[in-house]
Motif scaffolding. Structure first.
Motif, PDB file in Angstrom:
ATOM      1  N   VAL A 258      -4.359   8.823  -0.853  1.00  0.00           N
ATOM      2  CA  VAL A 258      -4.781   7.766   0.078  1.00  0.00           C
ATOM      3  C   VAL A 258      -5.478   6.656  -0.708  1.00  0.00           C
ATOM      4  N   ALA A 259      -6.404   7.048  -1.588  1.00  0.00           N
ATOM      5  CA  ALA A 259      -7.140   6.061  -2.387  1.00  0.00           C
ATOM      6  C   ALA A 259      -6.195   5.289  -3.299  1.00  0.00           C
TER       7      ALA A 259
ATOM      8  N   ILE B  80       6.469  14.412  -1.755  1.00  0.00           N
ATOM      9  CA  ILE B  80       7.054  13.781  -0.556  1.00  0.00           C
ATOM     10  C   ILE B  80       6.177  14.065   0.659  1.00  0.00           C
ATOM     11  N   ASN B  81       5.843  15.335   0.879  1.00  0.00           N
ATOM     12  CA  ASN B  81       5.060  15.707   2.067  1.00  0.00           C
ATOM     13  C   ASN B  81       3.684  15.056   2.072  1.00  0.00           C
ATOM     14  N   GLU B  82       3.051  14.985   0.912  1.00  0.00           N
ATOM     15  CA  GLU B  82       1.733  14.356   0.829  1.00  0.00           C
ATOM     16  C   GLU B  82       1.816  12.869   1.199  1.00  0.00           C
ATOM     17  N   TYR B  83       2.790  12.168   0.623  1.00  0.00           N
ATOM     18  CA  TYR B  83       2.891  10.729   0.927  1.00  0.00           C
ATOM     19  C   TYR B  83       3.360  10.490   2.354  1.00  0.00           C
ATOM     20  N   LEU B  84       4.102  11.417   2.922  1.00  0.00           N
ATOM     21  CA  LEU B  84       4.456  11.293   4.340  1.00  0.00           C
ATOM     22  C   LEU B  84       3.216  11.417   5.209  1.00  0.00           C
ATOM     23  N   ASP B  85       2.304  12.339   4.861  1.00  0.00           N
ATOM     24  CA  ASP B  85       1.038  12.440   5.598  1.00  0.00           C
ATOM     25  C   ASP B  85       0.280  11.123   5.516  1.00  0.00           C
ATOM     26  N   VAL B  86       0.235  10.529   4.319  1.00  0.00           N
ATOM     27  CA  VAL B  86      -0.450   9.247   4.141  1.00  0.00           C
ATOM     28  C   VAL B  86       0.260   8.172   4.976  1.00  0.00           C
ATOM     29  N   ALA B  87       1.594   8.150   4.925  1.00  0.00           N
ATOM     30  CA  ALA B  87       2.374   7.147   5.675  1.00  0.00           C
ATOM     31  C   ALA B  87       2.078   7.237   7.167  1.00  0.00           C
ATOM     32  N   ARG B  88       2.018   8.460   7.679  1.00  0.00           N
ATOM     33  CA  ARG B  88       1.759   8.631   9.122  1.00  0.00           C
ATOM     34  C   ARG B  88       0.370   8.125   9.502  1.00  0.00           C
ATOM     35  N   GLY B  89      -0.554   8.136   8.548  1.00  0.00           N
ATOM     36  CA  GLY B  89      -1.894   7.634   8.834  1.00  0.00           C
ATOM     37  C   GLY B  89      -1.983   6.115   8.839  1.00  0.00           C
ATOM     38  N   PHE B  90      -1.144   5.453   8.038  1.00  0.00           N
ATOM     39  CA  PHE B  90      -1.249   4.004   7.872  1.00  0.00           C
ATOM     40  C   PHE B  90      -0.163   3.217   8.594  1.00  0.00           C
ATOM     41  N   LEU B  91       0.975   3.833   8.854  1.00  0.00           N
ATOM     42  CA  LEU B  91       2.150   3.095   9.314  1.00  0.00           C
ATOM     43  C   LEU B  91       2.630   3.610  10.666  1.00  0.00           C
ATOM     44  N   ASP B  92       3.361   2.781  11.393  1.00  0.00           N
ATOM     45  CA  ASP B  92       3.913   3.231  12.666  1.00  0.00           C
ATOM     46  C   ASP B  92       5.045   4.241  12.411  1.00  0.00           C
ATOM     47  N   ASP B  93       5.490   4.891  13.472  1.00  0.00           N
ATOM     48  CA  ASP B  93       6.467   5.985  13.333  1.00  0.00           C
ATOM     49  C   ASP B  93       7.766   5.538  12.679  1.00  0.00           C
ATOM     50  N   GLU B  94       8.258   4.370  13.073  1.00  0.00           N
ATOM     51  CA  GLU B  94       9.527   3.884  12.524  1.00  0.00           C
ATOM     52  C   GLU B  94       9.407   3.635  11.019  1.00  0.00           C
TER      53      GLU B  94
END
Length: 168
Positions: free
Chosen positions: A19-20, A129-143
């Protein structure tokens, strides 16, 4: 990106480092400061809860729990291999997309992930992949998170083909 919201601190320091790293790469691009300069600012001012409650610190853009060696390794790899990372990302975008057209947070996330995937064989690509997907879900919309998933998967297959077995 309509619903920007911050991921909650999870007590996972390696996730916190990622995240950082995304936040630092975003800031570096936004301010024009080097990744190394931003990394030092983060270590001094943003990583570590200090005397505030973790959630409050997080709301203020701090990352209470972050594995500093991983954070530094991602930033160093992103800084020293930025052209290679950008070339890999460009190679896995759909034809009508350019790196410059991406949401700046998504661009920072993909750069951090590509740098980490290029930086060695650990952790396994699926973990990255899974870690950055968790980060993506926190910062970005679903699409946008789904878009990130497709690019992350393609990057991982290209950069770490041995982990995925022979192509079908």
């Amino acid at each position: 990106m309509s619903q920007h919201h911050r991921p909650k601190p999870t007590g996972r320091p390696r996730t916190g480092a990622r995240v950082a790293a995304v936040q630092a790469l975003f800031q570096s691009e936004h301010t024009g400061e080097s990744a190394e300069t931003v990394a030092q600012q983060f270590i001094r001012h943003r990583i570590g809860a200090g005397d505030t409650i973790a959630q409050e610190a997080f709301e203020e853009g701090r990352v209470p729990l972050a594995h500093i060696p991983l954070f530094e390794a991602i930033l160093k790899a992103a800084a020293t291999r930025s052209e290679d990372a950008d070339a890999e990302i460009r190679a896995h975008l759909k034809q009508d997309w350019t790196l410059e057209r991406l949401d700046p947070v998504l661009r920072a996330l993909l750069r951090a992930a590509a740098a980490e995937l290029m930086n060695g064989a650990e952790p396994p690509a699926r973990v990255v992949i899974n870690e950055y997907l968790d980060v993506a879900r926190g910062f970005l919309d679903d699409e946008t998170a789904r878009f990130a998933n497709g690019v992350l998967d393609a990057l991982a297959h290209a950069l770490r083909p041995a982990e995925f077995g022979p192509a079908r």
